[in-house]
Design a protein around this motif. Structure first.
Motif, PDB file in Angstrom:
ATOM      1  N   THR A 130       0.843  -1.196   0.000  1.00  0.00           N
ATOM      2  CA  THR A 130       0.000   0.000   0.000  1.00  0.00           C
ATOM      3  C   THR A 130       0.876   1.244   0.000  1.00  0.00           C
ATOM      4  O   THR A 130       1.999   1.230   0.499  1.00  0.00           O
ATOM      5  CB  THR A 130      -0.933   0.034   1.220  1.00  0.00           C
ATOM      6  OG1 THR A 130      -0.147   0.013   2.421  1.00  0.00           O
ATOM      7  CG2 THR A 130      -1.883  -1.157   1.213  1.00  0.00           C
ATOM      8  N   SER A 132       0.441   5.811  -0.028  1.00  0.00           N
ATOM      9  CA  SER A 132      -0.436   6.978   0.014  1.00  0.00           C
ATOM     10  C   SER A 132      -0.150   7.849  -1.208  1.00  0.00           C
ATOM     11  O   SER A 132       0.703   8.737  -1.173  1.00  0.00           O
ATOM     12  CB  SER A 132      -0.216   7.770   1.307  1.00  0.00           C
ATOM     13  OG  SER A 132      -0.557   7.002   2.435  1.00  0.00           O
ATOM     14  N   LEU A 133      -0.852   7.570  -2.290  1.00  0.00           N
ATOM     15  CA  LEU A 133      -0.666   8.343  -3.504  1.00  0.00           C
ATOM     16  C   LEU A 133      -1.294   9.730  -3.382  1.00  0.00           C
ATOM     17  O   LEU A 133      -0.855  10.678  -4.021  1.00  0.00           O
ATOM     18  CB  LEU A 133      -1.261   7.600  -4.700  1.00  0.00           C
ATOM     19  CG  LEU A 133      -0.691   6.197  -4.951  1.00  0.00           C
ATOM     20  CD1 LEU A 133      -1.370   5.555  -6.153  1.00  0.00           C
ATOM     21  CD2 LEU A 133       0.812   6.254  -5.171  1.00  0.00           C
ATOM     22  N   THR A 134      -2.333   9.824  -2.549  1.00  0.00           N
ATOM     23  CA  THR A 134      -2.954  11.113  -2.246  1.00  0.00           C
ATOM     24  C   THR A 134      -3.080  11.227  -0.733  1.00  0.00           C
ATOM     25  O   THR A 134      -3.242  10.213  -0.038  1.00  0.00           O
ATOM     26  CB  THR A 134      -4.350  11.221  -2.888  1.00  0.00           C
ATOM     27  OG1 THR A 134      -5.169  10.122  -2.461  1.00  0.00           O
ATOM     28  CG2 THR A 134      -4.249  11.210  -4.399  1.00  0.00           C
ATOM     29  N   MET A 137      -5.252   8.915   2.023  1.00  0.00           N
ATOM     30  CA  MET A 137      -5.831   7.746   1.360  1.00  0.00           C
ATOM     31  C   MET A 137      -4.726   6.768   0.968  1.00  0.00           C
ATOM     32  O   MET A 137      -3.750   7.151   0.334  1.00  0.00           O
ATOM     33  CB  MET A 137      -6.612   8.158   0.115  1.00  0.00           C
ATOM     34  CG  MET A 137      -7.257   6.990  -0.628  1.00  0.00           C
ATOM     35  SD  MET A 137      -8.210   7.530  -2.079  1.00  0.00           S
ATOM     36  CE  MET A 137      -9.506   8.475  -1.276  1.00  0.00           C
ATOM     37  N   SER A 138      -4.884   5.513   1.381  1.00  0.00           N
ATOM     38  CA  SER A 138      -3.938   4.470   1.023  1.00  0.00           C
ATOM     39  C   SER A 138      -4.471   3.665  -0.153  1.00  0.00           C
ATOM     40  O   SER A 138      -5.656   3.341  -0.205  1.00  0.00           O
ATOM     41  CB  SER A 138      -3.668   3.543   2.214  1.00  0.00           C
ATOM     42  OG  SER A 138      -2.982   4.228   3.239  1.00  0.00           O
ATOM     43  N   THR A 139      -3.595   3.350  -1.075  1.00  0.00           N
ATOM     44  CA  THR A 139      -3.981   2.622  -2.283  1.00  0.00           C
ATOM     45  C   THR A 139      -3.195   1.323  -2.370  1.00  0.00           C
ATOM     46  O   THR A 139      -1.994   1.298  -2.126  1.00  0.00           O
ATOM     47  CB  THR A 139      -3.691   3.471  -3.537  1.00  0.00           C
ATOM     48  OG1 THR A 139      -4.374   4.718  -3.427  1.00  0.00           O
ATOM     49  CG2 THR A 139      -4.153   2.755  -4.795  1.00  0.00           C
ATOM     50  N   LEU A 141      -1.295  -1.526  -4.253  1.00  0.00           N
ATOM     51  CA  LEU A 141      -0.514  -1.580  -5.484  1.00  0.00           C
ATOM     52  C   LEU A 141       0.051  -2.978  -5.709  1.00  0.00           C
ATOM     53  O   LEU A 141       0.335  -3.703  -4.746  1.00  0.00           O
ATOM     54  CB  LEU A 141       0.638  -0.573  -5.439  1.00  0.00           C
ATOM     55  CG  LEU A 141       0.237   0.907  -5.325  1.00  0.00           C
ATOM     56  CD1 LEU A 141       1.467   1.765  -5.037  1.00  0.00           C
ATOM     57  CD2 LEU A 141      -0.429   1.377  -6.601  1.00  0.00           C
ATOM     58  N   ASN A 200      -2.053   1.329 -14.491  1.00  0.00           N
ATOM     59  CA  ASN A 200      -2.287   1.850 -13.151  1.00  0.00           C
ATOM     60  C   ASN A 200      -2.035   0.790 -12.080  1.00  0.00           C
ATOM     61  O   ASN A 200      -2.264  -0.405 -12.296  1.00  0.00           O
ATOM     62  CB  ASN A 200      -3.725   2.365 -13.035  1.00  0.00           C
ATOM     63  CG  ASN A 200      -3.977   3.538 -13.960  1.00  0.00           C
ATOM     64  OD1 ASN A 200      -3.058   4.284 -14.287  1.00  0.00           O
ATOM     65  ND2 ASN A 200      -5.223   3.711 -14.377  1.00  0.00           N
ATOM     66  N   PHE A 201      -1.564   1.265 -10.931  1.00  0.00           N
ATOM     67  CA  PHE A 201      -1.356   0.423  -9.743  1.00  0.00           C
ATOM     68  C   PHE A 201      -0.294  -0.653  -9.962  1.00  0.00           C
ATOM     69  O   PHE A 201      -0.363  -1.742  -9.394  1.00  0.00           O
ATOM     70  CB  PHE A 201      -2.677  -0.219  -9.290  1.00  0.00           C
ATOM     71  CG  PHE A 201      -3.818   0.745  -9.186  1.00  0.00           C
ATOM     72  CD1 PHE A 201      -3.787   1.760  -8.238  1.00  0.00           C
ATOM     73  CD2 PHE A 201      -4.902   0.673 -10.045  1.00  0.00           C
ATOM     74  CE1 PHE A 201      -4.834   2.674  -8.132  1.00  0.00           C
ATOM     75  CE2 PHE A 201      -5.942   1.580  -9.958  1.00  0.00           C
ATOM     76  CZ  PHE A 201      -5.908   2.582  -9.001  1.00  0.00           C
TER      77      PHE A 201
END
Length: 389
Positions: A130, A132-134, A137-139, A141, A200-201
């Motif tokens: 994971t 924090s791209l923003t 908020m955790s995304t 990957l 993406n990701f």
């Protein structure tokens, strides 16, 4: 302004530098000069976030790639464990890509470069992470797959002949993801997928059609520009995980043919010794443990160790996972006794496991079934150093 003309001029310059190296008799000198010319190009035209070097890549599991001619790494955030102009050691999490450089791409050189690229891809993580791209908020990957290429200044074969060998090499791979993304011959063309491989990701999606993997594009004078644009596009799609330096400090040691962890920081006092010292298990001890251990589920291990399954253990652990038990005397579960001062001590006649890892597998070793001969002094640590952690 015609960008193609600029890159065409750079391509001519690189070719001229290659021709100059042909006058150098020492093979090592030739290779260094060829790579230096291409490295200079990358340093000038890749964004500043990308560092360019040469050397090996290491993983937290103590796996090391082959010698890579060009390594593209995160210059801004990740340290190098060893740094020099001729050879550096890069943590896996810092690597964006790698290029294998060749002079003339004959069949033997292409096969060698394939193996070289595979040595890097074999040690990349298969675990997602994971980030924090923003803010806030955790995304999730996917694991990073470095961008890889084989780059040659010249060849005595047609692009179609190279593409055919690429197709044959791909078919022989046990894992198609270990292949290089692109094979490039300066001034001739590019072999590899035409569209984006990464999206993406950190998704990495090779075409399912083998012919599209070995698609040949006779890009001629514009080869350098087309390769640069596609390679940079792939680089820019990658988001790297954060580097955990502790995972490298605690990575497994190479002991004989094994990779062993948690075996070398044992504070032990032998009979006759005035003070305890730091010791590690010997190779012969590890051989004995591997040979005589039995595999059980974690659920069964709890029962073998403490006699019962702890309350709520199923919510914390994967009880169906496996662990290797070294309990050669088949001792029963742990029983607590007390010394003369009433302090609890374990009964030496019961199973009291020491936990280590061997080749990524968990082992539970009965501490009273290993002897003084199974240990050796570890000069890398002192008791005070370990106690200060």
């Amino acid at each position: 302004m015609d960008i193609r003309k600029i890159f065409e001029a750079i391509s001519v310059e690189l070719s001229a530098k290659f021709q100059k190296t042909m006058q150098i008799k020492h093979n090592g000198g030739k290779g260094d000069n060829r790579e230096n010319a291409f490295v200079d190009f990358l340093k000038e035209y890749l964004p500043n976030k990308y560092g360019i070097g040469r050397g090996e890549v290491i993983s937290p599991e103590n796996e090391i790639s082959g010698e890579l001619d060009i390594v593209i790494f995160d210059k801004d955030h990740c340290p190098l464990f060893l740094k020099s102009d001729s050879h550096s050691l890069y943590p896996r999490e810092s690597v964006f890509g790698a290029i294998s450089m060749k002079s003339h791409l004959d069949s033997a050189e292409l096969k060698d470069a394939y193996n070289n690229i595979a040595s890097l891809k074999k040690i990349i993580s298969t675990q997602g992470f994971t980030n924090s791209l923003t803010p806030g908020m955790s995304t999730g990957l996917n694991p990073v797959v470095p961008v890889t290429a084989i780059f040659s200044y010249a060849t005595n074969r047609s692009l179609e002949a190279i593409a055919k060998q690429v197709n044959d090499l791909d078919k022989k791979m046990s894992n198609i993801n270990l292949r290089p993304d692109f094979v490039v011959v300066l001034g001739l063309g590019i072999i590899g997928p035409n569209g984006r491989i990464r999206n993406n990701f950190n998704t990495y999606n090779l075409p399912s059609d083998p012919d599209k993997l070995s698609l040949s594009r006779a890009t001629g004078r514009h080869t350098l520009l087309r390769f640069y644009m596609q390679f940079l596009d792939e680089l820019n799609s990658i988001t790297q995980p954060k580097l955990d330096l502790h995972s490298y400090f605690d990575m497994p040691s190479i002991v004989g043919e094994y990779k062993v962890k948690k075996h070398d920081k044992l504070i032990v006092k032998f009979n006759g010794e005035e003070e305890a010292s730091v010791k590690r298990l010997t190779l012969s001890a590890i051989n004995k443990i591997v040979k005589n251990s039995k595999i059980v589920t974690l659920e069964q291990h709890f029962i073998n160790h403490i006699g019962v399954l702890p309350s709520g253990a199923g919510k914390i652990y994967d009880l169906s996972s496996y662990i290797y038990e070294y309990n050669p005397k088949n001792k029963p579960p742990l029983q607590i006794q007390r010394d003369d001062n009433g302090h609890p001590i374990g009964d030496v006649n019961t199973f009291q496991p020491l936990h280590i890892e061997i080749d990524g597998n968990k082992y539970a070793i009965d501490g009273n079934s290993i002897t003084d001969d199974d240990f050796e002094e570890n000069p890398d640590f002192t008791v005070n150093e370990l106690m200060s952690h």
